[in-house]
Structures are given as C-alpha cells and as structure tokens.
Design a protein around this motif. Structure first.
Motif, short mmCIF file in Angstrom:
data_model
loop_
_atom_site.label_atom_id
_atom_site.label_comp_id
_atom_site.label_asym_id
_atom_site.label_seq_id
_atom_site.Cartn_x
_atom_site.Cartn_y
_atom_site.Cartn_z
N GLU A 1 39.92 -2.98 -10.65
CA GLU A 1 38.73 -3.82 -10.80
C GLU A 1 39.12 -5.26 -11.10
N GLN B 1 39.95 -6.87 -7.91
CA GLN B 1 38.77 -7.24 -7.13
C GLN B 1 38.14 -8.54 -7.66
N GLN C 1 42.57 -9.51 -2.61
CA GLN C 1 41.78 -8.37 -2.14
C GLN C 1 42.65 -7.11 -2.15
#
Length: 983
Positions: A18, A21, A26
């Motif tokens: 997470e 992200q 990416q």
C-alpha cells in the motif's frame, strides 16, 4: 516485501504494498508475487485468491510464479479441489506449469489424503518433461503417509534413491510416518535402521514416527523402548512425543506408568496440554482410579485449559469401573456447568455404573433421558442396560430390552447375547435360557463359545450351513441372465435354509412361527427380481407366508392360498393382516399372563385369552400363545407358573418387535388376500401377474392335519379361537380338501414307486392347470422344487416331472437351474467362484493357494469324505475364514509341532486369510503373495529363540547363542533367526 513474504507476514507485506501504491512507484508483477507468496507461507488461501483477482484486474499479467503461489496456498490448506481449479485457470492462460506447481498439487493431494490423485500428478509432472526433486518426492511420501500406505511410501522412496535425488530428513520421516499410520512398527524399525545405514541423522520426528507405530499397535513395551532410545540419543523431545507415550499408557490402562512419563515431561520443562491430561485421565479410568481421573479434570481448570468432553467421559468411566454410581451421576449432571454437552459415551458410562451396581431401573431412567435429549443410544448402551438387568436377575426386563435393541436396528453382539442368557441363568430359568439360545442361533446371532455345544444339532439354522455345504455346483438351461438369477436364489436357500434370514437381510416376521418348511427370504427376493414389473403376486402354497412377506415389503400386492388352516393362520399374522395395536397387545399379554390369581399353566392361559372380547389384539395373543407353547413343549413335558408366563411374554414381545420391523418396511397397510382351500379349485376374480411358490416336494411332508400323527392342543385352540378379518376367504379351522393332499408322505409310503409316480404326475398337472388359469396372459410361474426323499435309490427326478406337467397344461419353460453337492475330493482346494463359473482366474487360484497356506499352518486336511459319504472340511470348520474373529481362531489352531515364531505365524496367517477373502476383488495377486513370502523370509528376528533336541523331541527353549553348542544338561541347543527358521 520479499522478507515479509518469506516469514509469512501478510500484514507487513500488505502495508509495504500500500505504501508503494501511495508513492510515485507503481507495483509490478513481482510486488504482487511477493504478496501471494506471503499468503502461501501463512496458509491464507482466501487472501491469496483475493490478491490474484486484483492482479488479474490490473494491466499486469500473472506469471507462472503467481499461480504457483496461489496453488501453494490452497495446497497448505488441503483444498485439493481449489488447487485443481487454480491449475486449470493457469493452463487456460497458456502458462506452462513448472515443477513448483506440480509439487504444490501433490502437496494438496497429500493434505487431502488422496494418494491416487498425488500419484496421478506425479506422473503428469514427469510426462511434461520435468524432473522430480526432493520436494516433489517429499510430497509423494507425505501423501503415502497420510493414506497409511507403507507399500506406496517404500515405492516412492526407492524411486527417489534410484533417481539420485538427495534424501532429506523430511522425506525420510514421511516414510516412517507411513508405517506409523499403518500400525506397522516392524516395518518402521526396519527402515529406521536402513536410514542409519544411509548416514541419515534421524530427528525427534523420526523417533516419534516409530513411537507412533508401536502405539498404534497398542504395544506399550515397544513404545516405551523407543521412547528411552530417543532420550538416550539426546533428542530435543516436545510435548507431542510424550503425548504418544501417554496415549499408549492410556490404551493399556497403565496409570502408574503414565504418571511416571508425566513427571519426566515436567522435569524437562514441557507444559501439559489437553491431550496430555486426557490420556492420563483415560489411563486412570481404565484402572477404575476415579480420584486420579478427577484430579486431571481439576488440573485442566487450574491451567485454564478448556475441559474437554473426552476428559469428562474418562472421569465418568473411572467412576463406573470403580462402581461409584453416585459420583458418575454427579459428574454427568455437572457437564452443563462446564459448558459441555454430554454425548452417548457420557451416558454409557453412567448406565454401565448402574449395571455394575445392579440398578436396572435407574439405568432405564437414564436411557429415557437420552431419548428426551435426542441422543441416539448405541449397542454399548443396550449392552449395559441388559447387563444391569442381568446383575439384578430381571430376566423379563432383559428380554424386553434385547428386543427393543433389535427393533432399533442394532445387531446384538456377544456381550448382548451373553448378558441376556446370564439374566435367565441368574433367575433360575435354565429352560428359558435354552429357548433364547436356540432362537439366537436360528437368527444367526453371535453365541458365547462355551454355550455353542448346547445348540441342538438338528436346528433348522444348521441346515445348509456354509461350512457344512461349502462346495456345490449348478446346472441350468435357458437365457444366461435368467439362469444366473435362479442359481443365486437356489444358493441362498442352500446356504441359509429356513427360518433364519441371511446375514445381509432383515428378519422381519419370517420364522416367528416355525412352520414345517419354508423359503429363505433372500431366495424369495431373488425370485421377485426375476419378475420386477409384476404388481400382483400369487403363492398357491403359501405355508408360513415368506413370499407374501417379501412381496409386501417390496411394495407389491399379494395373494396366498393353502389347504392347511394352520398355514393361513400363520401367514395372516406373519403378514400383519389383522393390524393389531402392538402396544395394546403387550398390555393385554401382561394382563392375561399375570391375571387376578397370578401366573398360570398353558391351559389356564388359553382360557384367559378366550375370555377377552374378539379383536385383532386377541387374535395376536392366540398366535403368541401357539408360538410360545410350541417352543416350551420342545424343551419340557410340562411348564407352569412363572415359566409359562416368561415363555408367553417373551414370544409376545418378539412378535410385536418383528411386526414393527415389517411395518417399517412397507408404505401403508399390507395389501394381501388369503384363501383357505385347495389350490386345484382356486379361481381368482383378478388374475395375478406372476406366481412365486415352492410346491410340496414329492413324498417328503404330510402338511394336512388329517395326515399327521397327533394334534397340537395349542394350535387347535388358537385356530378355533380366532376370528380372522375379511382379508381371509373361506377360513375353516377344520377344513379338509375333497381330493388327496398333493405329494403327501403317507401316499409315498403306502404306494409302490410306479403308483406314486403316476399319482404325482396327475397331481402336478392338476395344480399347474389351475395355476395357469389364475395368471394374466403372458404371466409367469417361478417355482422352487425339490427332488423328494433322498433315501430312495437314485432319488426322484422332480425337475423332469414338473417340466413335463407344465408343458402338458400349456406352459412354456423359459429356463431352469439346479444346485447339488460336490462330493469330490478334487475340489478340496477349489474356490466357490470357480465351482459356479467353471472359469479359472487368478483370484480362484489364489484361493486354492490360501488353503495350502492354512494347511501348512494348522496341519489339518482341507477335505475328507465322512462316514455318510458327503464331504467335511476340517480347515474351513476350524478357522471359519468368513466369520469374524478368524485370525484369533487360526492362531489357536496352529500346529504345535511346527514351533511357529509368533510374528511369522501372524503375518503368514493374515496372508492366507487374505487369499480366501469372500470378495474376490480384494484377494492379493500372486505377485503380492510372492513378495509377502519373500519379505517374511528375510525378516530380522525381534529376539532369538531356541529349540532343544533330545531323543527326537522338540521343545521351545530360551535365548541362546546363534551357533550350536552343548547345554549344561547335555542337550543340543540350536539358536534360530528368521532365515534359519525358514530353511
């Protein structure tokens, strides 16, 4: 992320993902693979599936590594179906499964205990061009262990060695575990020593596997020996290893030894868990040490361990063994305070305590509570209840519980029958005990060995015994399938006779009244299978109603006819045509049996029944009266008082229980009609679809009363006392046909053979002509006939007579089959399947070899010609290979002069019995037989033994040197190992 994945830290890997992200970076497919690997390591298949769906929903493509991790996650959870779906999904995406994927699939099969699936994936792995590695073979060995298949484990371990794949300790421990699961400590020890020779260093898991093998065999000495060996090797043993020894102590009921191992466990700083205390409680329970068992339960509370029902049941069992009924009841009542739901074992413990104290009424009250709580009683429950009555000398109550046990569908055991007979013995009812003994034998129930000699040798249950009629052959003519059906029906009659149903068939009401002759229920079902579409069945010689009973149970309508009023009376009650209220029957039976003046003799009992108002229940009591009188008159010239009451009440209850089982087999009331009259004059308003019957045999019986010597007063009273309902047409207790009885023995005895043959042929044509008139167009008649009096030279060929008579009146013969004994010594080794088919197969030859092995073991001939000219089979009669407990009987029959080593004899005997398995598909092939013999020949001895030879005698001695030497007494002593014993 990869670091977290290797540790199975899904949460840590997810946080980093997470964070990735949220940053400018990416996630790529490697990021997803790390998460999938973390889920696999944590055995979290649901999370792995969720991440795979996210990956497939992204622009990225899943790789073989992605699918491999998902497969691994499902494999670790043992979900083979889900693993297979993942594998199929991978192939649909045109990805080539790698070695890891196949290994995961094998692991999934191993976790699911599916050995065949694991072997299938291993074959697919190799066919796809992959080379199995240590993990693949390790997974295969794990699958073999889970399936408890040491032979498969040996096969894959050998392949692993042949393929030069490095053997690790995990694979080796799985091999040992396969022997452990199979309870084969000898094999586990053999491979353990082989591992040492391969320079492997067994760990605690390996020692635990051998321990488990000994524990599975319930051999405490072997378990303790290996535990001491593990301790001496310096292994770091955990609680699970100690729990294996404690479990073995529990099995043996050795509470002191269990406590000793518990102390050693505590000295090593190992904590007790629920399994530990459960085993200790069980060990105390088996010795009746209820206080020790209670302490285990208290210690669980002190350690804040959740009390288990197993421990509570052990405490109750300990109280029961010690005869502490009040304490057992108190612990059962405290179960709810511990948030435990008592099960059948909890109640069985308390009921057993009642039995030990002879408190039959309290035992029954606990049974009622079980029923109220919807806890299903089992065989053990009823055994304890019957034993409670036996201890209290309450024979009648024991008999009632015995019948209740059977009505609930439980098959009595030796404990059941032994306790019931003990109840009558303690009550001084030796004759009633004999009655029950005979009836148990007729019903095919297990009988205590010491009481078997008391069973009458001429009992109907002995007729056609599989051991006395072990060999027979068939002849037949007609369409193959029809002939085979007829042969199977004849075989059932031959093997099981009348009135007992075959072991795989319900008794229903068959044989409640033992009529002069009758058909085996399994035979009737076979005949019904010949005409599956027939809806209305006619039996023109219905006798005791076997055909009608089975037709009704099969959902068909039935018609019965017989010239003998007794046959109509018996069939009426066997088919439950009166539909009495069974509870009311038992109530009225008790009223007439006790009466205002207490117990009475048979004549007074008859008078009491006659005073009852006419009803179906009164008719049922007349039937029970006739049955009970016949049983008692066969055992004593006169019965009075309590004995008459016991005979009558037990018969009434048995009748009610059997009628209850018949009603359970039918949907709605029985649809049957009976005609009391001569079949030769029978005319039906609605013709039948099929006739199934066994007409009189020529010159064997006198069925009609006027042709019999003497009359039975109970039967006469019952026949005249009943008022049968509209289901019976033309009933007359004094009925006599206008024409002579068909095939009566009195005619045979008075006429010459030529005159009787002419009369018989005429009578055959008469009844067959009438039978044809009772059938619908295209209807069939299936007959079971006999050749007649075998004392006549060359017998009487009734088959030819019947075929000729049937053809003369317009029948067409569709097929026939015969069965006859084989009195040929050449068949002494022959398999029954060969005798039936005349086709030699490997299975039939393995059977013959099994007889040879038994002959070697017990030194008895397989077959001999008896003084009467028929065959007797000493081996089959001694071992009884098709009856439970064959292994124990075989060990008792060992030839003492052979000095068989125990282990060799046991394994050799198991091999022989396997060769004789009644299910031919389960017999080993000759390859397996030879391998088993080869393995036996190379077994290492557990310990040496000696044979002392002096003046030609052989005696078993103690251990001695392996070479020959002179003993102090001057005897020659020779030491034996396995190999030398075989030589």
């Amino acid at each position: 992320m990869n670091t977290h994945a290797r540790q199975g830290d899904v949460q840590g890997a997810t946080c980093l993902f997470e964070g990735l992200q949220r940053s400018a970076l990416q996630p790529d497919v490697v990021s997803y693979n790390c998460l999938l690997n973390a889920c696999a390591k944590a055995s979290d298949a649901a999370s792995a599936e969720a991440w795979m769906q996210k990956l497939e929903g992204s622009p990225l493509d899943a790789t073989e590594v992605s699918h491999g991790s998902l497969l691994d996650a499902w494999a670790r959870q043992g979900d083979l179906a889900a693993a297979q779906r993942s594998f199929t999904r991978m192939q649909s995406q045109r990805l080539s499964p790698g070695l890891r994927c196949f290994t995961s699939l094998i692991n999934a099969a191993a976790e699911a205990g599916d050995l065949s699936a694991a072997e299938c994936y291993m074959e697919q792995l190799e066919s796809d061009g992959h080379t199995a590695d240590d993990r693949s073979y390790g997974a295969m060995l794990k699958a073999a262990a889970a399936a408890g298949s040491p032979r498969s484990a040996e096969k894959w371990f050998s392949r692993m060695r042949t393929s030069r794949v490095p053997i690790n300790i995990v694979a080796f421990s799985s091999l040992l575990n396969a022997f452990a699961e199979a309870g084969d400590p000898a094999g586990a020890e053999l491979w353990f020593d082989e591992g040492l020779a391969l320079h492997l260093h067994p760990d605690a898991v390996c020692y635990g596997a051998v321990l488990k093998a000994w524990a599975k065999k319930a051999d405490l000495d072997g378990t303790e020996r290996w535990m001491n060996r593990a301790i001496a090797s310096g292994q770091r043993l955990n609680s699970q290893i100690f729990n294996i020894v404690l479990h073995s102590c529990a099995q043996a009921g050795e509470a002191d030894k269990a406590d000793g191992w518990l102390q050693q466990m505590k000295q090593r700083g190992l904590a007790c868990d629920a399994v530990t205390l459960s085993s200790l409680a069980t060990a105390n329970a088996k010795q009746g040490r209820f206080m020790g068992a209670e302490e285990c339960l208290q210690e669980m509370g002190e350690q804040r361990l959740t009390p288990s029902l197993v421990v509570l049941n052990s405490v109750i069992s300990a109280c029961s063994e010690a005869g502490e009924l009040q304490r057992a009841e108190e612990w059962l009542e405290r179960a709810t305070d511990m948030n435990l739901q008592p099960d059948v074992m909890s109640y069985n413990g308390v009921i057993n305590a009642c039995a030990r104290c002879g408190c039959a009424s309290r035992a029954e009250s606990w049974l009622q509570e079980m029923d109220g709580r919807s806890i299903q009683a089992d065989v053990v429950t009823f055994n304890s209840l019957i034993n409670a009555c036996a201890e209290a000398g309450q024979a009648e109550q024991a008999g009632r519980l015995f019948m209740a046990m059977r009505s609930r569908g439980f098959e009595p055991t030796l404990v059941s029958t032994g306790s019931l007979l003990k109840a009558f013995a303690r009550n001084g009812d030796a004759d009633l005990a004999d009655q029950w003994l005979q009836e148990m034998s007729e019903d095919g129930l297990p009988i205590p060995e010491e009481l078997q000699p008391r069973i009458k040798s001429d009992s109907p249950a002995r007729t056609g015994s599989p051991l006395r009629k072990a060999l027979y052959r068939f002849r037949g003519h007609g369409e193959a399938r029809l002939v085979e059906q007829l042969q199977r029906s004849l075989e059932a009659q031959w093997l099981y006779g009348y009135p007992r149903a075959s072991p795989d068939s319900p008794q229903l009401t068959h044989g409640t009244y033992q009529y002069l002759s009758g058909m085996q229920p399994k035979t009737v079902r076979g005949m019904l299978d010949v005409v599956p579409d027939a809806k209305l069945i006619l039996d023109p010689f219905c006798g005791s109603g076997a055909v009608l009973i089975e037709a009704l149970a099969a959902g068909k309508e039935a018609i019965g006819c017989d010239a003998n009023p007794l046959a109509i009376f018996v069939t009426y009650h066997h088919c439950d045509l009166g539909q009495p209220d069974l509870h009311q029957v038992e109530v009225l039976a008790r009223e007439v049996a006790d009466g205002p003046c207490g117990p009475c003799d048979w004549q007074q009992l008859q008078q009491r029944i006659e005073l009852l108002p006419p009803s179906a229940e009164r008719d049922a009591l007349f039937f029970a009266y006739a049955v009970g009188f016949n049983i008692s008159s066969a055992k004593e010239s006169e019965a009075s008082g309590e004995r008459v009451r016991a005979y009558f009440m037990s018969t009434a209850r048995r009748y009610c229980a059997r009628v209850e089982s018949l009603r359970a087999s039918m949907e709605g009331p029985p649809k049957a009609t009976l005609f009391n009259g001569d079949m030769r004059e029978l005319a039906l308003a609605t013709p039948a679809d099929a006739i199934l019957t066994s007409p009189p045999y020529p010159g064997v019986y006198n069925f009609l009363p006027q042709n019999q010597s003497g009359t039975n007063p109970a039967e006469a009273a019952a026949l005249h006392g009943v008022a049968l309902n509209a289901a019976v047409r033309g009933y007359d207790a004094a009925f006599q046909p206008s024409a002579p009885e068909i095939g009566a023995r009195c005619t045979w005895a008075s006429d010459s053979m030529t005159a009787f043959s002419e009369t018989w042929q005429r009578q055959q044509e008469q009844w067959l002509r009438s039978a044809r008139g009772c059938l619908k167009p295209g209807g069939t008649a299936t007959l079971m006939i006999g050749d007649g009096d075998s004392s006549v030279e060359n017998g009487f060929d009734n088959l030819a007579s019947t075929l000729a008579a049937a053809e003369a009146v317009g029948f067409e013969a569709m097929g026939w089959a015969t069965i006859e004994p084989v009195a040929d010594e050449a068949h002494r080794y022959t398999c029954l399947s060969y005798i039936r088919s005349r086709h030699v197969t490997e299975e039939s030859e393995v059977y013959s070899f099994g007889i040879v092995l038994l002959e070697l073991l017990i030194n008895r001939p397989p077959a001999l010609a008896s003084a009467h000219g028929d065959m007797v089979f000493p081996i089959l009669e001694a071992v009884q290979p098709y009856v439970g407990g064959a292994h124990g009987r075989l060990m008792q029959c060992l030839d003492p002069s052979a000095v068989w080593p125990r282990q060799v004899a046991e394994e050799f005997g198991d091999l022989a019995l396997g060769c004789l398995d009644p299910v031919t598909a389960r017999r080993p092939g000759f390859n397996s037989v030879v391998k088993s013999l080869a393995r036996l020949a190379t077994l290492r001895p557990r310990g040496s033994f000696a044979v002392q030879v002096e003046e030609g005698s052989l005696e078993k001695g103690g251990s001695s040197p392996s070479d020959g030497s002179a003993s102090p007494e001057g005897k020659t002593t020779v030491g034996f190992g396995w190999s030398s014993w075989w030589h």
